[in-house]
Design an enzyme around this catalytic site. Structure first.
Site, mmCIF file in Angstrom:
data_model
loop_
_atom_site.group_PDB
_atom_site.id
_atom_site.type_symbol
_atom_site.label_atom_id
_atom_site.label_comp_id
_atom_site.label_asym_id
_atom_site.label_seq_id
_atom_site.Cartn_x
_atom_site.Cartn_y
_atom_site.Cartn_z
ATOM 1 N N PRO A 124 0.841 -1.202 0.000
ATOM 2 C CA PRO A 124 0.000 0.000 0.000
ATOM 3 C C PRO A 124 0.875 1.251 0.000
ATOM 4 C CG PRO A 124 -0.019 -1.043 2.162
ATOM 5 C CD PRO A 124 0.714 -1.974 1.247
ATOM 6 N N LYS A 125 0.442 2.257 -0.715
ATOM 7 C CA LYS A 125 1.155 3.543 -0.711
ATOM 8 C C LYS A 125 0.620 4.355 0.472
ATOM 9 C CE LYS A 125 2.576 7.324 -3.743
ATOM 10 N NZ LYS A 125 2.227 8.422 -2.815
#
EC number: 6.5.1.2
Length: 561
Positions: A124-125
């Protein structure tokens, strides 16, 4: 509501250059608009990094920064001075440079980037503030803000106060450089539903202020890079987890193709997470030696961001619509943007008074999102153009008793009345939308809202844009309309009553309707004194009386003697 197209004003012309939409401004105006936006971004940037306060939403800042770059490219201007990094007050050198991450636009771009690359992982960013952690002899010795990627602020005193960041390490991590994201810890954050919450700005604010040590308890760390760490990704993740950086292992997945990336992206978008995210990052397990890392040159990783829940859109024109009741509504035409796979190119602003309060003109940048049922909604004006050329709204003399007859000033309300009478709430003329009514009226010059009853099949067939099948269908619909009930014809004349109230009244002829008193109308469902008075005004209106006599001459049921 129909558009007052003749009043559209200030449409900005656009042309394409290198795939980007470019405003057709004279050179002097282009230079001025670019300079103004550049200065505004620099001011916001300065406040953000010096005071820890966000004067504008993170997403808006990012989109306006991208808009500035687009404009600079349109005029061939150097984009290197775009203020997307913090002001370089910090002088602490990073042991390993922050490369940044390349953004991929869509799945096709992801597929292309993945082609030829192996041992890929997706994470995930996490949306927060980037930091370098330096461990020496098992102790955290330095913490440095990202800065310009080469050097930044010394954040060591503040980082040492964050309980979630390990202060000591062992083994391979005893002497290590880590790069990661300091984030706002959340419980069950569902990105799709809760959005970004301006998390990045909140984290920056906590780190900048001097009097909020207790607030640092709410911060966490997600490590996304261990330069010169174990070459084997599972081993790297395992050692990070043992050292107290457990989130990296939990939220790192092996991926083989774009479909798997897309599944992870969708899952993290809709699942409860402990942090705010704005997309995913795909990275190769194999990375270059840290001595080769440079800002903007990290070709072993790429990001696929989530589409923003709100888009900054350029206003290309202001238009006015007049409904059948005479209400004037302002509509902003936009340079098209995509929201949730929907192409948005106009947004309803509301009344003229509301438009004046918003102070919106062509060239302005507005924030648009989707409300219920996917209807575009104006959220705010985020940037105003220097030139304020605004149209003059139409006269406000229109009301519920105007424009039953055609005239130059009544064009739009007249069309709105035609659209209404053809709707299922009135005569139910299937296939008759606004475009069809406009074509018929422009060709045959209707005198009033029922003039179409006198058209012959040949006249309809000779209307430009009407194919044979369509003209025959319309001819049949017009003839069937003659058999509609008196109630439906009264609804077509826009009597200010609901169909249920009319049914309860029991009137089956114009003669009966004329005999009713105001007291009678008051007793009907959902009517009352005010609406009863409007019915009397409607019934006594000269245009309505003339139309009733005309319908009687056409032998429409209920209007004859």
């Amino acid at each position: 509501m129909r558009l007052w197209k003749s009043m559209a004003w200030g449409i900005l012309l656009w042309h394409s250059q290198s795939g980007a939409l470019c405003p057709a401004w004279p050179p002097a105006r282009a230079a001025e608009e670019i300079a103004r936006l550049q200065q505004q971004l620099a001011d916001w940037n300065d406040i953000y990094w010096k005071q820890g306060v966000s004067a504008v939403d993170d997403s808006v800042y990012d989109q306006l920064s991208a808009r500035l770059v687009q404009w600079q490219r349109c005029v061939g201007q150097d984009v290197s001075s775009t203020p997307v990094s913090p002001p370089l007050n910090g002088t602490t050198m990073h042991p390993v440079a922050h490369t940044g991450v390349r953004k991929l636009a869509d799945r096709q771009a992801v597929e292309q980037w993945m082609r030829g690359r192996s041992e890929l992982w997706v994470q995930p960013k996490v949306d927060g503030v980037a930091v370098t952690l330096v461990y020496q002899n098992g102790k955290l010795t330095r913490a440095i803000s990202r800065g310009n990627g080469l050097q930044g602020e010394d954040w060591t005193p503040k980082i040492r106060l964050i309980p979630s960041i390990p202060q000591t390490t062992q083994g391979a991590l005893a002497n290590a450089v880590l790069q990661g994201e300091i984030f706002l810890q959340r419980e069950g954050h569902i990105q799709q539903r809760m959005g970004g919450m301006n998390a990045r700005s909140k984290v920056a604010g906590m780190l900048m202020r001097q009097d909020n040590a207790s607030a640092l308890n709410s911060l966490g760390i997600f490590i996304w890079a261990w330069p010169d760490g174990p070459a084997n990704m599972p081993e790297r993740l395992s050692q990070l987890a043992k050292a107290g950086f457990s989130l990296t292992k939990k939220y790192s997945l092996v991926v083989k193709d774009a479909s798997e990336v897309e599944r992870a992206r969708q899952s993290w978008l809709t699942s409860a997470l402990p942090f705010v995210t704005d997309g995913v990052v795909i990275r190769m397990a194999k990375e270059p030696a840290s001595q080769y890392w440079r800002p903007g040159q990290g070709d072993w990783l790429a990001a696929w961001k989530y589409p923003p829940v709100a888009q900054v859109a350029q206003v290309s024109a202001i238009q006015f619509s007049v409904g059948k009741s005479g209400k004037i509504t302002v509509v902003a035409s936009l340079v098209p943007v995509i929201l949730d796979d929907k192409r948005v190119q106009r947004v309803n602003i509301g009344s003229v008074k509301r438009w004046e309060a918003w102070d919106i003109a062509p060239g302005d940048q507005i924030l648009v999102s989707l409300a219920g049922q996917g209807i575009p909604r104006l959220d705010e004006v985020v940037w105003r153009s220097r030139e304020r050329s605004k149209p003059v709204p139409p006269d406000s003399h229109f009301n519920s008793l105007t424009c039953f007859y055609a005239s130059a000033t009544c064009q739009e309300q007249f069309i709105s009345r035609l659209v209404w009478l053809g709707s299922r709430s009135a005569l139910g003329l299937d296939g008759m939308g606004e475009a069809s009514w406009r074509a018929l009226h422009q060709t045959h010059r209707f005198e009033h809202i029922f003039s179409w009853l006198t058209l012959t099949s040949a006249q309809i067939a000779n209307t430009p844009g009407f194919a044979k099948g369509k003209s025959e269908q319309i001819w049949r619909q017009f003839n069937l309309a003659r058999r509609q009930s008196f109630t439906r014809w009264i609804m077509a004349m826009d009597i200010p009553l609901t169909q249920a109230a009319l049914q309860a009244s029991g009137d089956r002829s114009w003669e009966q309707l004329l005999m009713r008193t105001e007291q009678h109308w008051r007793q009907l469902p959902a009517t009352g004194e005010r609406r009863a008075g409007r019915v009397i005004d409607w019934r006594n209106n000269p245009q309505i009386k003339t139309l009733s006599r005309w319908l009687a001459a056409q032998h429409i049921p209920g209007f004859g003697s």
